[in-house]
Design a protein around this motif. Structure first.
Motif, PDB file in Angstrom:
ATOM      1  N   MET A 184       8.590 -84.799 -75.822  1.00 17.19           N
ATOM      2  CA  MET A 184       9.735 -85.714 -75.803  1.00 17.19           C
ATOM      3  C   MET A 184       9.662 -86.644 -77.014  1.00 17.19           C
ATOM      4  O   MET A 184       8.618 -87.210 -77.317  1.00 17.19           O
ATOM      5  CB  MET A 184       9.724 -86.546 -74.513  1.00 17.19           C
ATOM      6  CG  MET A 184      10.887 -87.529 -74.419  1.00 17.19           C
ATOM      7  SD  MET A 184      10.791 -88.570 -72.924  1.00 17.19           S
ATOM      8  CE  MET A 184      10.991 -87.313 -71.661  1.00 17.19           C
ATOM      9  N   SER A 185      10.786 -86.777 -77.725  1.00 23.83           N
ATOM     10  CA  SER A 185      10.806 -87.666 -78.893  1.00 23.83           C
ATOM     11  C   SER A 185      10.866 -89.121 -78.449  1.00 23.83           C
ATOM     12  O   SER A 185      11.288 -89.449 -77.347  1.00 23.83           O
ATOM     13  CB  SER A 185      12.005 -87.343 -79.791  1.00 23.83           C
ATOM     14  OG  SER A 185      13.212 -87.447 -79.078  1.00 23.83           O
ATOM     15  N   ARG A 186      10.439 -89.984 -79.333  1.00 21.85           N
ATOM     16  CA  ARG A 186      10.292 -91.395 -79.006  1.00 21.85           C
ATOM     17  C   ARG A 186      11.648 -92.104 -78.999  1.00 21.85           C
ATOM     18  O   ARG A 186      12.466 -91.930 -79.896  1.00 21.85           O
ATOM     19  CB  ARG A 186       9.370 -92.035 -80.041  1.00 21.85           C
ATOM     20  CG  ARG A 186       9.040 -93.480 -79.798  1.00 21.85           C
ATOM     21  CD  ARG A 186       7.966 -93.929 -80.777  1.00 21.85           C
ATOM     22  NE  ARG A 186       7.660 -95.338 -80.609  1.00 21.85           N
ATOM     23  CZ  ARG A 186       8.268 -96.315 -81.266  1.00 21.85           C
ATOM     24  NH1 ARG A 186       9.218 -96.011 -82.138  1.00 21.85           N
ATOM     25  NH2 ARG A 186       7.941 -97.570 -81.075  1.00 21.85           N
ATOM     26  N   VAL A 187      11.867 -92.940 -77.979  1.00 23.38           N
ATOM     27  CA  VAL A 187      13.087 -93.740 -77.914  1.00 23.38           C
ATOM     28  C   VAL A 187      13.011 -94.842 -78.962  1.00 23.38           C
ATOM     29  O   VAL A 187      11.965 -95.458 -79.164  1.00 23.38           O
ATOM     30  CB  VAL A 187      13.254 -94.353 -76.512  1.00 23.38           C
ATOM     31  CG1 VAL A 187      14.462 -95.274 -76.477  1.00 23.38           C
ATOM     32  CG2 VAL A 187      13.390 -93.259 -75.468  1.00 23.38           C
ATOM     33  N   ARG A 188      14.115 -95.078 -79.632  1.00 23.83           N
ATOM     34  CA  ARG A 188      14.156 -96.116 -80.654  1.00 23.83           C
ATOM     35  C   ARG A 188      15.489 -96.849 -80.588  1.00 23.83           C
ATOM     36  O   ARG A 188      16.459 -96.376 -79.987  1.00 23.83           O
ATOM     37  CB  ARG A 188      13.951 -95.531 -82.046  1.00 23.83           C
ATOM     38  CG  ARG A 188      15.054 -94.583 -82.502  1.00 23.83           C
ATOM     39  CD  ARG A 188      14.716 -93.986 -83.877  1.00 23.83           C
ATOM     40  NE  ARG A 188      15.797 -93.197 -84.444  1.00 23.83           N
ATOM     41  CZ  ARG A 188      15.982 -91.916 -84.206  1.00 23.83           C
ATOM     42  NH1 ARG A 188      15.171 -91.255 -83.382  1.00 23.83           N
ATOM     43  NH2 ARG A 188      17.001 -91.275 -84.780  1.00 23.83           N
ATOM     44  N   ASP A 209      16.961 -91.251 -78.635  1.00 24.42           N
ATOM     45  CA  ASP A 209      15.865 -90.547 -79.292  1.00 24.42           C
ATOM     46  C   ASP A 209      16.450 -89.591 -80.322  1.00 24.42           C
ATOM     47  O   ASP A 209      17.559 -89.842 -80.826  1.00 24.42           O
ATOM     48  CB  ASP A 209      14.975 -89.831 -78.268  1.00 24.42           C
ATOM     49  CG  ASP A 209      15.735 -88.808 -77.412  1.00 24.42           C
ATOM     50  OD1 ASP A 209      16.892 -88.450 -77.764  1.00 24.42           O
ATOM     51  OD2 ASP A 209      15.181 -88.370 -76.393  1.00 24.42           O
ATOM     52  N   ASP A 210      15.748 -88.529 -80.643  1.00 26.13           N
ATOM     53  CA  ASP A 210      16.237 -87.620 -81.682  1.00 26.13           C
ATOM     54  C   ASP A 210      17.347 -86.701 -81.194  1.00 26.13           C
ATOM     55  O   ASP A 210      17.979 -86.013 -82.010  1.00 26.13           O
ATOM     56  CB  ASP A 210      15.081 -86.760 -82.212  1.00 26.13           C
ATOM     57  CG  ASP A 210      14.084 -87.551 -83.029  1.00 26.13           C
ATOM     58  OD1 ASP A 210      14.450 -88.649 -83.502  1.00 26.13           O
ATOM     59  OD2 ASP A 210      12.936 -87.094 -83.186  1.00 26.13           O
ATOM     60  N   THR A 211      17.601 -86.675 -79.896  1.00 26.11           N
ATOM     61  CA  THR A 211      18.578 -85.731 -79.369  1.00 26.11           C
ATOM     62  C   THR A 211      19.823 -86.388 -78.772  1.00 26.11           C
ATOM     63  O   THR A 211      20.907 -85.804 -78.806  1.00 26.11           O
ATOM     64  CB  THR A 211      17.945 -84.824 -78.297  1.00 26.11           C
ATOM     65  OG1 THR A 211      17.456 -85.636 -77.218  1.00 26.11           O
ATOM     66  CG2 THR A 211      16.788 -84.030 -78.893  1.00 26.11           C
ATOM     67  N   ARG A 234      23.274 -86.474 -83.163  1.00 28.26           N
ATOM     68  CA  ARG A 234      22.760 -86.591 -81.800  1.00 28.26           C
ATOM     69  C   ARG A 234      23.914 -86.581 -80.796  1.00 28.26           C
ATOM     70  O   ARG A 234      25.020 -87.029 -81.107  1.00 28.26           O
ATOM     71  CB  ARG A 234      21.968 -87.894 -81.644  1.00 28.26           C
ATOM     72  CG  ARG A 234      20.639 -87.891 -82.361  1.00 28.26           C
ATOM     73  CD  ARG A 234      19.922 -89.210 -82.205  1.00 28.26           C
ATOM     74  NE  ARG A 234      20.461 -90.254 -83.084  1.00 28.26           N
ATOM     75  CZ  ARG A 234      20.077 -91.532 -83.053  1.00 28.26           C
ATOM     76  NH1 ARG A 234      19.172 -91.921 -82.148  1.00 28.26           N
ATOM     77  NH2 ARG A 234      20.588 -92.404 -83.890  1.00 28.26           N
ATOM     78  N   ALA A 236      18.001 -90.918 -72.857  1.00 28.41           N
ATOM     79  CA  ALA A 236      16.654 -90.595 -73.333  1.00 28.41           C
ATOM     80  C   ALA A 236      15.561 -91.171 -72.438  1.00 28.41           C
ATOM     81  O   ALA A 236      14.522 -91.624 -72.908  1.00 28.41           O
ATOM     82  CB  ALA A 236      16.478 -91.092 -74.762  1.00 28.41           C
TER      83      ALA A 236
END
Length: 210
Positions: free
Chosen positions: A1-5, A33-35, A56, A117
């Motif tokens: 899982m990509s990091r939430v930002r 995140d990235d998606t 995204r 996310a």
């Protein structure tokens, strides 16, 4: 899982209300995140907002209130992505001053939860700057997105149509200052602050009035 930002974009444009017009800079916030992502207050420049999203999946376009600068690009971003455009119903009269058509796709209500996310953002109704003003609280990110309700140095302006100084003070006191002191306040204009930095000044704001 990509990091939430949390991404921040500053856009420039015009704010119009009560027959006046002002050049302003607005913060646009993107949480995700990235998606996938949610965009908060897509102001002025739809192309720049879409560029920040970078392809995204956009889950929602969220407007903290319906002043023209905060919603200028909202319909275009929603149309380009297919994301639902969400606004508190008490701000529909303000919305229609800028966008008689289209209307928002859905409503925001106090206590409602928006998820993206793996992060939950809780809607907090904070009338005063506008009747339908809301904040979005993300406890796992230690962040609250306050639109124009609370800034570094005090509450948002209440000298224009549909606004109320007593209401904004009550909203801040009852709905925001009880959040953890370390909560980062990400505002509609200007630099972030924290709940702890702003809480000691409540009585000063009341004395100064609007």
């Amino acid at each position: 899982m990509s990091r939430v930002r949390i991404d921040r974009l500053v856009t420039s444009g015009e704010f119009t209300l009560d027959g006046g017009s002002w050049q302003v800079e607005n913060n646009v916030w993107v949480v995700g995140d990235d998606t996938e992502a949610i965009v908060i207050d897509p102001a002025h420049d739809a192309g720049a907002v879409l560029g920040l999203l970078g392809g995204r999946a956009l889950r929602a376009v969220v407007c903290t209130h319906a002043h023209s600068d905060h919603i200028a690009a909202a319909p275009a971003v929603a149309a380009a992505t297919g994301a639902p455009l969400l606004l508190h119903p008490d701000d529909l009269p303000l919305w229609k001053l800028t966008h008689p058509d289209p209307l928002p796709d859905g409503e925001l209500h106090d206590g409602q939860t928006l998820s993206v996310a793996g992060v939950d953002l809780t809607v907090i109704h904070t009338p005063g700057h506008a009747p339908g003003a809301v904040c979005l609280y993300a406890p796992t990110l230690s962040t609250v997105f306050t639109g124009d309700t609370l800034f570094q140095g005090g509450p948002g302006a209440t000298g224009r149509l549909y606004s109320s100084f007593p209401l904004i003070i009550e909203s801040i006191r009852e709905r925001l200052l009880n959040l953890p002191a370390g909560t980062v306040v990400r505002t509609g204009h200007g630099e972030p602050t924290t709940i702890g930095a702003e809480a000691p000044h409540l009585q000063d704001w009341i004395r100064r009035g609007h």
